[in-house]
Design a protein around this motif. Structure first.
Motif, PDB file in Angstrom:
ATOM      1  N   LEU A   7       5.310   3.492  17.171  1.00  0.00           N
ATOM      2  CA  LEU A   7       5.284   2.059  16.902  1.00  0.00           C
ATOM      3  C   LEU A   7       3.844   1.573  16.837  1.00  0.00           C
ATOM      4  O   LEU A   7       2.977   2.086  17.540  1.00  0.00           O
ATOM      5  N   ARG A   8       3.632   0.571  15.992  1.00  0.00           N
ATOM      6  CA  ARG A   8       2.359  -0.145  16.028  1.00  0.00           C
ATOM      7  C   ARG A   8       2.658  -1.487  16.677  1.00  0.00           C
ATOM      8  O   ARG A   8       3.433  -2.286  16.138  1.00  0.00           O
ATOM      9  N   LEU A   9       2.123  -1.697  17.867  1.00  0.00           N
ATOM     10  CA  LEU A   9       2.450  -2.913  18.619  1.00  0.00           C
ATOM     11  C   LEU A   9       1.580  -4.066  18.133  1.00  0.00           C
ATOM     12  O   LEU A   9       0.350  -4.027  18.257  1.00  0.00           O
ATOM     13  N   ASP A  10       2.233  -5.068  17.584  1.00  0.00           N
ATOM     14  CA  ASP A  10       1.511  -6.221  17.047  1.00  0.00           C
ATOM     15  C   ASP A  10       0.983  -7.075  18.200  1.00  0.00           C
ATOM     16  O   ASP A  10       1.619  -7.187  19.246  1.00  0.00           O
ATOM     17  N   SER A  11      -0.168  -7.688  18.019  1.00  0.00           N
ATOM     18  CA  SER A  11      -0.767  -8.601  19.012  1.00  0.00           C
ATOM     19  C   SER A  11      -0.754  -7.984  20.409  1.00  0.00           C
ATOM     20  O   SER A  11      -0.387  -8.625  21.392  1.00  0.00           O
ATOM     21  N   VAL A  12      -1.178  -6.731  20.493  1.00  0.00           N
ATOM     22  CA  VAL A  12      -0.975  -5.934  21.705  1.00  0.00           C
ATOM     23  C   VAL A  12      -1.806  -6.421  22.892  1.00  0.00           C
ATOM     24  O   VAL A  12      -1.513  -6.085  24.032  1.00  0.00           O
ATOM     25  N   ASN A  13      -2.823  -7.221  22.645  1.00  0.00           N
ATOM     26  CA  ASN A  13      -3.654  -7.691  23.771  1.00  0.00           C
ATOM     27  C   ASN A  13      -3.250  -9.094  24.244  1.00  0.00           C
ATOM     28  O   ASN A  13      -3.951  -9.699  25.037  1.00  0.00           O
ATOM     29  N   LEU A  14      -2.128  -9.587  23.713  1.00  0.00           N
ATOM     30  CA  LEU A  14      -1.732 -10.958  24.085  1.00  0.00           C
ATOM     31  C   LEU A  14      -0.527 -10.987  25.019  1.00  0.00           C
ATOM     32  O   LEU A  14      -0.068 -12.069  25.395  1.00  0.00           O
ATOM     33  N   PHE A  15      -0.009  -9.823  25.395  1.00  0.00           N
ATOM     34  CA  PHE A  15       1.275  -9.794  26.107  1.00  0.00           C
ATOM     35  C   PHE A  15       1.275 -10.558  27.441  1.00  0.00           C
ATOM     36  O   PHE A  15       2.238 -11.211  27.777  1.00  0.00           O
ATOM     37  N   LEU A  16       0.210 -10.423  28.226  1.00  0.00           N
ATOM     38  CA  LEU A  16       0.210 -11.096  29.538  1.00  0.00           C
ATOM     39  C   LEU A  16      -0.910 -12.128  29.616  1.00  0.00           C
ATOM     40  O   LEU A  16      -1.975 -11.952  29.009  1.00  0.00           O
ATOM     41  N   HIS A  17      -0.652 -13.151  30.395  1.00  0.00           N
ATOM     42  CA  HIS A  17      -1.621 -14.256  30.519  1.00  0.00           C
ATOM     43  C   HIS A  17      -1.851 -14.529  31.989  1.00  0.00           C
ATOM     44  O   HIS A  17      -1.072 -14.110  32.838  1.00  0.00           O
ATOM     45  N   ASP A  18      -2.882 -15.277  32.289  1.00  0.00           N
ATOM     46  CA  ASP A  18      -3.185 -15.619  33.677  1.00  0.00           C
ATOM     47  C   ASP A  18      -1.988 -16.345  34.298  1.00  0.00           C
ATOM     48  O   ASP A  18      -1.473 -17.303  33.706  1.00  0.00           O
ATOM     49  N   ASP A  19      -1.556 -15.914  35.489  1.00  0.00           N
ATOM     50  CA  ASP A  19      -0.369 -16.547  36.075  1.00  0.00           C
ATOM     51  C   ASP A  19      -0.659 -17.962  36.576  1.00  0.00           C
ATOM     52  O   ASP A  19       0.245 -18.785  36.686  1.00  0.00           O
ATOM     53  N   LYS A  20      -1.942 -18.278  36.817  1.00  0.00           N
ATOM     54  CA  LYS A  20      -2.261 -19.649  37.276  1.00  0.00           C
ATOM     55  C   LYS A  20      -2.609 -20.554  36.091  1.00  0.00           C
ATOM     56  O   LYS A  20      -2.939 -21.713  36.272  1.00  0.00           O
ATOM     57  N   LEU A  21      -2.569 -20.017  34.907  1.00  0.00           N
ATOM     58  CA  LEU A  21      -2.863 -20.770  33.678  1.00  0.00           C
ATOM     59  C   LEU A  21      -4.215 -21.481  33.763  1.00  0.00           C
ATOM     60  O   LEU A  21      -4.350 -22.657  33.378  1.00  0.00           O
ATOM     61  N   ARG A  22      -5.221 -20.775  34.275  1.00  0.00           N
ATOM     62  CA  ARG A  22      -6.548 -21.410  34.420  1.00  0.00           C
ATOM     63  C   ARG A  22      -7.181 -21.698  33.067  1.00  0.00           C
ATOM     64  O   ARG A  22      -6.970 -20.958  32.105  1.00  0.00           O
ATOM     65  N   ASN A  23      -8.004 -22.751  33.026  1.00  0.00           N
ATOM     66  CA  ASN A  23      -8.722 -23.111  31.803  1.00  0.00           C
ATOM     67  C   ASN A  23      -9.704 -22.008  31.420  1.00  0.00           C
ATOM     68  O   ASN A  23     -10.365 -21.440  32.295  1.00  0.00           O
ATOM     69  N   ASN A  24      -9.834 -21.758  30.124  1.00  0.00           N
ATOM     70  CA  ASN A  24     -10.872 -20.831  29.671  1.00  0.00           C
ATOM     71  C   ASN A  24     -12.235 -21.496  29.804  1.00  0.00           C
ATOM     72  O   ASN A  24     -12.386 -22.685  29.477  1.00  0.00           O
ATOM     73  N   PRO A  25     -13.255 -20.752  30.236  1.00  0.00           N
ATOM     74  CA  PRO A  25     -14.591 -21.337  30.304  1.00  0.00           C
ATOM     75  C   PRO A  25     -15.211 -21.435  28.910  1.00  0.00           C
ATOM     76  O   PRO A  25     -14.780 -20.719  27.989  1.00  0.00           O
ATOM     77  N   PRO A  26     -16.237 -22.281  28.744  1.00  0.00           N
ATOM     78  CA  PRO A  26     -16.883 -22.360  27.412  1.00  0.00           C
ATOM     79  C   PRO A  26     -17.708 -21.113  27.134  1.00  0.00           C
ATOM     80  O   PRO A  26     -18.117 -20.420  28.054  1.00  0.00           O
ATOM     81  N   ARG A  27     -17.900 -20.836  25.877  1.00  0.00           N
ATOM     82  CA  ARG A  27     -18.796 -19.745  25.480  1.00  0.00           C
ATOM     83  C   ARG A  27     -19.997 -20.412  24.812  1.00  0.00           C
ATOM     84  O   ARG A  27     -19.826 -21.310  23.988  1.00  0.00           O
ATOM     85  N   HIS A  28     -21.203 -20.008  25.191  1.00  0.00           N
ATOM     86  CA  HIS A  28     -22.384 -20.660  24.614  1.00  0.00           C
ATOM     87  C   HIS A  28     -22.899 -19.835  23.447  1.00  0.00           C
ATOM     88  O   HIS A  28     -23.296 -18.696  23.613  1.00  0.00           O
TER      89      HIS A  28
END
Ligand code: NOJ
Length: 538
Positions: free
Chosen positions: A195-216
């Protein structure tokens, strides 16, 4: 297939490959009828775009059942026949497997969205609005919009890391993981090679749903036009805990006698570090392709940068490379200076086939097929068009394969196809190119054969020795053999200084004029010409 052997997978966009029953839609039986073509071409396997049950608002990436086929493509009996017949010919069959999200029309989502107390309430990622009614955090999709969508019935937001009608499944819920495992086994049991797993790096997310920090980023970038790049996607994608899920899938795949393949497709601002983690470091995947990678390049300069980045990694991962796919304008039409020229198509195919890892060749690339011009009233990719500003959608690379130059619908179907066959593709048709030894198709076939004759092309490590906007020099090295590949991707003659030992020998590339280095390794290349030399070991 072994990763180091750089297998070539032919990426089939099923809906547009070949229609066997005259309904205007490509199907599985159509692929069976064209298996000879893959034999003739010399690829190692086929990768099928999603064939699962789907309302098709994103043409199969929005699924309503992970264990059901889209009946327009055929039934299970036809599917297993395809796998068996391909196997008889030594061809692997891989499936593009979409498990990160489902369609919002999936019965699971309908149940989940009905109420916060339904049996499937936690099968997706739900969160309440902030006090001011805005989404729970600042996560964005790759298209730059909020990754949260309000659901009025449930009275909560749901997460969608890709498109808004594709809610992300909640893989922290063991019931959902059980379903995933069941579906993976279901398809592997059919005899597919993997199988080729689509969007394979998106399966799990932070359980506390923390905000992403800015990137400069540098001053020249504009956060308003590309907000996604101004965020560091720390909490919503490529989470460390994702690896556990992938390793568990690896365990399932390894449980089969014919050790199945797991490929992945991912999107991340630092994609190569993720490929390393998923392939060489953890062995969770056999190889992974990066959406941002060569498919978004327009020049060998950009390819050089990508390869440089890839090779600088700590544990260089195993890549799956392609220059074209169903999401991006056709290679010869988007590449700098290529202007749909056959010589440019040949050079770009040589570049692709010179890489190490798995090669994915998108249908039509072997013909040098240009982007189709789909009249606005017949365009179907409304979704792509809607979410990406100033974009005509992805139809131009998804039109029917031109099988016969003189036939109606170019031999794809007896009925008007779901997307029109582009009349200008008649001159690129397979029947025509098969009769012409100088065609891009014959070149591709000869190139694949030539590649198999050279151990360094098959198994060798790859290094980028030099590149600028239009020139690139690669090295492939395997024990006894070192090959140097120089590529001129421009309409002008080019001079390359290669610093070669005096006994380096030029190898002839099939169907391409030979170049011979002068004294001191000065090589003159014609427009769109490649040269391959072998360093002889004394
Ligand atoms: C990746 C697929 O290649 C693309 O066609 C699709 O729109 C997105 N995933 C969203 O599922």
């Amino acid at each position: 297939m072994k990763p180091s052997a750089s297998p070539i997978l032919y990426h089939i966009y099923v809906r547009s490959f070949y229609d066997s029953n005259g309904d205007g839609i490509g199907d599985l039986q159509g692929i069976i009828e064209k298996l000879d073509y893959f034999d003739w071409l010399g690829v190692d396997g086929i990768l099928l775009s999603p064939v699962f049950e789907s309302p098709l608002s994103d043409f199969g990436y929005d699924i309503t059942s992970l264990r059901g086929l889209n009946t327009e493509y055929g039934d299970m009996a036809t599917f297993t026949k395809l796998v068996a017949e391909a196997k008889n010919r030594g061809l692997s069959v891989m499936l593009d497997f979409v498990a990160n999200h489902t369609s919002s029309k999936h019965p699971w989502f309908i149940e989940s969205s009905a109420s916060a107390t339904s049996a499937k309430a936690d099968w997706y990622i739900w969160a309440p609005a902030k006090n001011d009614g805005t989404p729970p955090n600042n996560w964005l999709t790759i298209f730059g919009e909020s990754a949260w969508r309000w659901h009025p019935t449930r009275g909560q937001y749901y997460l969608h890391n890709t498109l808004s009608n594709q809610p992300d499944l909640n893989y922290r819920n063991p019931d959902v993981v059980r379903e995933l495992n069941k579906s993976v086994r279901f398809w592997l049991d059919t005899g597919v090679s993997g199988l080729r797993l689509d969007s394979v790096n998106l399966f799990l997310h932070d359980d506390k749903l923390r905000n992403n920090p800015p990137r400069h980023l540098g001053w020249q970038d504009d956060a308003r036009t590309d907000p996604y790049r101004y965020q560091s996607q720390r909490y919503n994608i490529s989470r460390p805990e994702n690896i556990h899920l992938l390793k568990q899938l690896r365990g399932i795949a390894d449980g089969y006698d014919d050790k199945k393949w797991l490929l992945g497709s991912l999107s991340d601002p630092s994609p190569y570090a993720v490929i390393d983690r998923y392939t060489s470091e953890s062995d969770a995947l056999d190889a992974a392709n990066v959406f941002e990678s060569l498919s978004l390049c327009h020049s060998v300069g950009q390819v050089g940068e990508q390869l440089d980045d890839f090779m600088k990694s700590v544990h260089p991962g195993i890549g799956c490379w392609s220059t074209g796919n169903h999401d991006i304008a056709r290679t010869v039409s988007r590449w700098q200076d290529a202007n749909n020229q056959p010589e440019a198509a040949k050079l770009l195919l040589t570049m692709l086939m010179s890489l190490q890892g798995v090669i994915s060749l998108f249908q039509g690339e072997e013909l040098g097929l240009p982007e189709a011009d789909v009249p606005p009233s017949l365009r179907r990719d409304l979704f792509g068009k809607q979410v990406i500003a100033n974009y005509v959608g992805r139809d131009g690379c998804r039109t029917p394969m031109p099988w016969l130059s003189e036939a109606e619908n170019l031999g794809f179907s007896a009925s008007p196809p779901w997307l029109p066959a582009d009349p200008t593709h008649s001159e690129y048709a397979i029947d025509k190119q098969q009769q012409d030894e100088s065609s891009v198709l014959h070149f591709t076939r000869a190139l694949l054969y030539w590649r198999k004759q050279h151990v360094a092309m098959q198994h060798g490590a790859c290094r980028v020795l030099a590149y600028n906007q239009t020139l690139m020099v690669l090295e492939r090295h395997h024990e006894e053999q070192t090959l140097i590949i120089a590529l001129n991707a421009s309409n002008n003659e080019a001079t390359v200084r290669l610093n070669l030992p005096s006994d380096a020998k030029s190898l002839s590339l099939p169907h391409m004029a030979d170049a011979v280095p002068e004294n001191h390794g000065v090589l003159k290349l014609l427009p769109w010409q490649a040269w391959v030399g072998e360093l002889v070991r004394s």
